[in-house]
Design a protein around this motif. Structure first.
Motif, PDB file in Angstrom:
ATOM      1  N   TYR A 123       0.854  -1.202   0.000  1.00 38.52           N
ATOM      2  CA  TYR A 123       0.000   0.000   0.000  1.00 38.52           C
ATOM      3  C   TYR A 123       0.881   1.240   0.000  1.00 38.52           C
ATOM      4  N   ILE A 124       0.518   2.211  -0.812  1.00 35.81           N
ATOM      5  CA  ILE A 124       1.106   3.549  -0.725  1.00 35.81           C
ATOM      6  C   ILE A 124      -0.034   4.556  -0.820  1.00 35.81           C
ATOM      7  N   GLN A 125      -0.105   5.448   0.137  1.00 35.68           N
ATOM      8  CA  GLN A 125      -1.091   6.527   0.089  1.00 35.68           C
ATOM      9  C   GLN A 125      -0.420   7.752  -0.513  1.00 35.68           C
ATOM     10  N   PHE A 126      -0.962   8.263  -1.623  1.00 37.56           N
ATOM     11  CA  PHE A 126      -0.378   9.431  -2.287  1.00 37.56           C
ATOM     12  C   PHE A 126      -0.904  10.729  -1.665  1.00 37.56           C
ATOM     13  N   TYR A 127      -0.967  10.723  -0.361  1.00 41.88           N
ATOM     14  CA  TYR A 127      -1.572  11.824   0.391  1.00 41.88           C
ATOM     15  C   TYR A 127      -0.909  11.840   1.761  1.00 41.88           C
ATOM     16  N   ARG A 128      -0.545  13.002   2.229  1.00 42.37           N
ATOM     17  CA  ARG A 128       0.145  13.104   3.513  1.00 42.37           C
ATOM     18  C   ARG A 128      -0.725  12.532   4.632  1.00 42.37           C
ATOM     19  N   TYR A 173       2.742   2.425   3.308  1.00 43.31           N
ATOM     20  CA  TYR A 173       3.484   3.675   3.201  1.00 43.31           C
ATOM     21  C   TYR A 173       2.541   4.828   2.831  1.00 43.31           C
ATOM     22  N   SER A 174       3.045   6.034   3.029  1.00 39.81           N
ATOM     23  CA  SER A 174       2.383   7.211   2.481  1.00 39.81           C
ATOM     24  C   SER A 174       3.463   8.151   1.964  1.00 39.81           C
ATOM     25  N   THR A 175       3.061   9.092   1.126  1.00 40.04           N
ATOM     26  CA  THR A 175       4.006  10.097   0.650  1.00 40.04           C
ATOM     27  C   THR A 175       4.102  11.232   1.671  1.00 40.04           C
ATOM     28  N   THR A 184      -8.357   5.289   2.642  1.00 40.11           N
ATOM     29  CA  THR A 184      -8.685   4.984   1.251  1.00 40.11           C
ATOM     30  C   THR A 184      -8.412   6.135   0.279  1.00 40.11           C
ATOM     31  N   ILE A 185      -8.190   7.349   0.774  1.00 37.99           N
ATOM     32  CA  ILE A 185      -8.012   8.493  -0.118  1.00 37.99           C
ATOM     33  C   ILE A 185      -6.721   8.357  -0.917  1.00 37.99           C
ATOM     34  N   TRP A 186      -6.836   8.330  -2.246  1.00 34.96           N
ATOM     35  CA  TRP A 186      -5.687   8.216  -3.145  1.00 34.96           C
ATOM     36  C   TRP A 186      -4.742   7.110  -2.686  1.00 34.96           C
ATOM     37  N   SER A 187      -5.284   5.918  -2.530  1.00 34.19           N
ATOM     38  CA  SER A 187      -4.519   4.788  -2.003  1.00 34.19           C
ATOM     39  C   SER A 187      -4.183   3.785  -3.108  1.00 34.19           C
ATOM     40  N   PHE A 188      -2.898   3.453  -3.199  1.00 36.65           N
ATOM     41  CA  PHE A 188      -2.385   2.498  -4.185  1.00 36.65           C
ATOM     42  C   PHE A 188      -2.188   1.159  -3.489  1.00 36.65           C
TER      43      PHE A 188
END
Length: 243
Positions: free
Chosen positions: A109-114, A177-179, A139-143
């Motif tokens: 998982y990578i979240q493209f959101y802080r 992870y997240s960005t 779930t917001i902008w989640s890869f």
């Protein structure tokens, strides 16, 4: 990016959002190279950009998503929602690079959101979430690795239940992870079924066609939501700054 798809979580009663949503993608993410799917029920949106999955009847948000995931062949999905409208150019190259890093390193998982999850910085772009933390499965902008997302979903749960109960289920899974910055410029146009009038005004100024059939927040609701949004932005900034 042959093994990745973008899924927009929606259903037929949100049909009024599909046209302005498509317009926002055509304007700000015209170079996206992965297929985009709408998780509709019976309706088919006439579009050159979005593909309607038409999953038919559903019992919940999770059931809709399970059926949608099972209708596509890709092993990874970028999940988003029908009320998250793009407001500036998306850096498609950076998004693709991060997805390639996730696939190469077998991230789940990578979240493209802080994020406001607890965890630690691993490099200038990525933040690793702790095994047991709040909002781990946001779930917001989640890869997602599709198999992991399917394993976490329970057919009867709403989106809100998934983010609470599914979050606990995710505690046994590594590599979330997240960005460290918000990678995708967007505005949350609809909250609890009503337009945020500030977002609605912004989207119209950007040239998107917004229907008047959906109700909007009153003044007090708008101020309350704006304050909550500011709180989140400050908290997520501080968490990323100190970790």
């Amino acid at each position: 990016m042959d093994n990745v798809a973008l899924i927009i979580s929606t259903y037929d009663k949100s049909e009024d959002l599909w046209l302005p949503l498509e317009q926002s993608y055509n304007k700000f993410w015209y170079d996206i190279s992965i297929p985009i799917y709408l998780s509709t029920n019976f309706k088919k949106f006439k579009s050159e950009s979005f593909n309607s999955l038409q999953i038919k009847d559903e019992v919940s948000w999770s059931d809709n998503l399970i059926k949608s995931l099972n209708k596509i062949d890709q092993k990874y999905v970028l999940l988003t929602f029908d009320d998250l409208f793009l407001t500036a150019k998306v850096d498609n190259k950076s998004i693709e690079n991060l997805m390639e890093i996730g696939i190469k390193n077998k991230y789940n998982y990578i979240q493209f959101y802080r994020s406001i999850s607890s965890g630690k910085t691993i490099d200038k772009m990525l933040f690793k979430k702790n095994m047991e933390t709040k909002y781990k499965n946001s779930t917001i902008w989640s890869f997602w690795k599709k198999s992991v997302l399917l394993n976490l979903l329970v057919k009867e749960e709403t989106a809100w239940e998934f983010e609470i109960k599914g979050n606990v289920r995710s505690f046994s899974i590594q590599d979330f992870y997240s960005t460290k910055i918000n990678m995708i410029p967007f505005v949350n146009g609809v909250v609890k079924g009503k337009w945020n009038p500030l977002a609605k005004s912004k989207l119209r100024k950007l040239g998107f066609e917004i229907s008047n059939e959906r109700a909007s927040f009153g003044f007090v609701e708008t101020i309350r939501y704006k304050f909550r949004d500011l709180q989140f932005n400050v908290l997520s900034y501080l968490i990323q700054l100190i970790n």
